[in-house]
Design a protein around this motif. Sequence first.
Motif, short mmCIF file in Angstrom:
data_model
loop_
_atom_site.label_atom_id
_atom_site.label_comp_id
_atom_site.label_asym_id
_atom_site.label_seq_id
_atom_site.Cartn_x
_atom_site.Cartn_y
_atom_site.Cartn_z
N VAL A 122 0.86 -1.18 0.00
CA VAL A 122 0.00 0.00 0.00
C VAL A 122 0.90 1.23 0.00
CG1 VAL A 122 -1.96 -1.10 1.13
CG2 VAL A 122 -0.19 -0.03 2.53
N HIS A 123 0.33 2.35 -0.47
CA HIS A 123 1.17 3.53 -0.70
C HIS A 123 0.34 4.80 -0.55
CE1 HIS A 123 2.43 6.36 -4.17
NE2 HIS A 123 3.16 6.67 -3.12
N ASN A 124 0.81 5.71 0.28
CA ASN A 124 0.29 7.08 0.32
C ASN A 124 1.27 7.97 -0.43
OD1 ASN A 124 -2.03 6.65 1.73
ND2 ASN A 124 -1.28 7.43 3.67
N GLY A 125 0.76 8.94 -1.18
CA GLY A 125 1.65 9.86 -1.89
C GLY A 125 1.54 9.70 -3.39
N ILE A 126 2.53 10.24 -4.09
CA ILE A 126 2.55 10.19 -5.55
C ILE A 126 3.97 9.89 -6.03
CG2 ILE A 126 2.28 11.55 -7.68
CD1 ILE A 126 0.04 13.07 -6.35
N ILE A 127 4.12 8.88 -6.87
CA ILE A 127 5.41 8.56 -7.48
C ILE A 127 5.52 9.37 -8.77
CG2 ILE A 127 6.91 6.75 -8.38
CD1 ILE A 127 6.26 6.59 -5.35
N GLU A 128 6.40 10.35 -8.78
CA GLU A 128 6.46 11.32 -9.88
C GLU A 128 7.03 10.73 -11.16
OE1 GLU A 128 8.58 14.66 -8.36
OE2 GLU A 128 7.15 15.01 -6.73
N HIS B 78 8.91 9.07 2.66
CA HIS B 78 9.56 10.25 2.10
C HIS B 78 8.47 11.26 1.78
CE1 HIS B 78 11.47 12.88 -0.93
NE2 HIS B 78 12.57 12.64 -0.25
N GLY B 79 8.37 12.30 2.59
CA GLY B 79 7.35 13.31 2.38
C GLY B 79 6.03 13.02 3.05
N SER B 80 5.62 11.76 3.10
CA SER B 80 4.35 11.38 3.74
C SER B 80 4.63 10.80 5.13
CB SER B 80 3.61 10.34 2.90
OG SER B 80 3.28 10.87 1.63
N LEU B 81 3.76 11.10 6.07
CA LEU B 81 3.97 10.66 7.45
C LEU B 81 3.82 9.15 7.60
CD1 LEU B 81 2.05 13.41 9.47
CD2 LEU B 81 4.53 13.15 9.20
N LEU B 82 4.55 8.59 8.56
CA LEU B 82 4.44 7.17 8.88
C LEU B 82 4.84 6.98 10.34
CD1 LEU B 82 3.53 4.75 7.23
CD2 LEU B 82 5.91 4.25 6.71
N TYR C 259 7.93 8.05 15.31
CA TYR C 259 7.68 8.59 13.97
C TYR C 259 8.94 8.43 13.12
CZ TYR C 259 3.52 10.65 16.03
OH TYR C 259 2.31 10.83 16.66
N LEU C 260 8.78 7.81 11.95
CA LEU C 260 9.89 7.73 11.02
C LEU C 260 10.20 9.14 10.50
CD1 LEU C 260 9.11 4.54 8.89
CD2 LEU C 260 10.53 4.75 10.93
N GLU C 261 11.48 9.43 10.34
CA GLU C 261 11.89 10.71 9.76
C GLU C 261 12.01 10.56 8.25
OE1 GLU C 261 15.30 12.33 11.72
OE2 GLU C 261 14.39 12.20 13.72
N ASP C 262 12.05 11.70 7.56
CA ASP C 262 12.09 11.67 6.11
C ASP C 262 13.30 10.87 5.63
OD1 ASP C 262 10.19 12.67 4.34
OD2 ASP C 262 11.57 14.15 3.54
N GLY C 263 13.06 9.92 4.74
CA GLY C 263 14.13 9.07 4.23
C GLY C 263 14.33 7.79 5.00
N ASP C 264 13.67 7.63 6.14
CA ASP C 264 13.79 6.41 6.94
C ASP C 264 13.09 5.24 6.25
OD1 ASP C 264 15.17 7.74 8.92
OD2 ASP C 264 13.55 7.65 10.40
N VAL D 274 10.89 8.35 -7.35
CA VAL D 274 10.96 9.78 -7.06
C VAL D 274 9.56 10.27 -6.71
CG1 VAL D 274 11.49 12.07 -8.00
CG2 VAL D 274 12.89 10.09 -8.66
N GLY D 275 9.46 11.04 -5.63
CA GLY D 275 8.16 11.58 -5.25
C GLY D 275 7.96 11.51 -3.75
N SER D 276 6.69 11.49 -3.34
CA SER D 276 6.37 11.36 -1.92
C SER D 276 5.73 10.00 -1.70
CB SER D 276 5.41 12.47 -1.48
OG SER D 276 4.17 12.35 -2.14
N TYR D 277 6.06 9.38 -0.58
CA TYR D 277 5.49 8.07 -0.34
C TYR D 277 5.58 7.69 1.14
CZ TYR D 277 10.50 6.98 -0.92
OH TYR D 277 11.87 6.98 -0.83
#
Length: 310
Positions: free
Chosen positions: A80-86, A158-162, A195-200, A137-140
Motif C-alpha cells: 500500500v502507498h500514500n503519496g505520488i510517485i512522480e 519520504h514526504g508522507s507521514l508514517l 515517527y519515522l523521519e524523512d528518508g527512513d 521519485v516523489g512522496s510516499y
Amino acid sequence: MEGLSRLEYRGYDSAGIALMVPRGRVSLRSAVGKLSALRAKLAEEPVSGCLGIGHTRWATHGSATEANAHPHRTRNVTLVHNGIIENYAELREELEAAGVVFASDTDTEVTAQLLESLLPTSQTLDDAFTRLLARIVGSYALAVLFEGYPDLIFAARHGSLLAIGYGRVADDGTSEMFLGSDALALAPFTDRVSYLEDGDWAIIRPDRVRIFDKSGAEVTREIVTVPVEIWSVDKGPFRHFMLKEIHDQPQSLARLLAALIDTHALTLKPFLPGLDFRDIDKITLVACGTAHYPTFPKWRAVPQVACRLT
C-alpha cells in the motif's frame, strides 16, 4: 478495519486489505466506495491472519475501481502507498518494455512491479527494498508484505507521514507491532508511537523494529506516549468530518499558537534556528482543504493571504 475507520475523515473512494494467511500466502479483499462495502465483502468472503496491511484510497492515478484499489499485488509483493510517485510513467514504460503486464492504472502498482523485478537480482529483501527506494521519485509512505514471509513488514517514508506503534507483550511472550500513516489509526491498539523521519525505512516484526536512515545506517527513533485527547475522531454533532474540521479551527489554532508562544515572556519560542522575524516584512500563507472555509463569516476565504508584521 478499525484502524481504517479512524482515517475516514480524510476522504476516500475505495478501500482494501491484504492478510498473510497460512503457508505464507497473501489474501486480498478490496471494494469501491465506503468502508461498509469492504465490510460487506469481508462478511461474504472472510479472511483471517496475524499480519496484514490496509488502505483507503483517494484516486490520483486511474478512476475509482476495484482494480485500482490498494493493496496492489504482484507474484511476491503486496503493498500500500500514500503519496505520488512522480517518475511512475518512465518506470512503467521501462517495465512494460521488459514484458510486465499491468492490472491497474496506478503509480502504486508500478512501485510493486518494480520491486518484484528487483527481487531476482537482489541478495536479500533489504537489498531489493533499498534499490527500489533509490529508483522511485516523489512522496510516499509504503507498507510492504512479501509472499512467504509471515512475520515482517517493510516500511518507508519520504514526504508522507508514517508512525510505528509498539503494542502489548502477552503473558505467553507473544507481542505485536503496528504501522500507520496517522497515529490516530493506531489508537485502539497502543499509545506508544515513534515517527519515522524523512528518508527512513524500517523492518517491522511482531517483537521488534529495525529503523534505517536514508544513508543506510541503523538508527533509533524516540518512542513517545501520545496524549489521550489526540485519539478522538468522533464526528460529534456534525454531519461529516469536514464540517467538524471547520468548527475545530479555533481550537486547532490555539494549540498551534500555544506551542509557539511563550505566554510569560510574550515572545515567540525559538523554533527555526537563525530566523529573526524582525528581518521579515511579509509572510504568505498558502492553505487548502477546510482552511478555505473558515468558521468566522467575516474572514475572507482566499487561497493566499499576505500580512504585514508590525
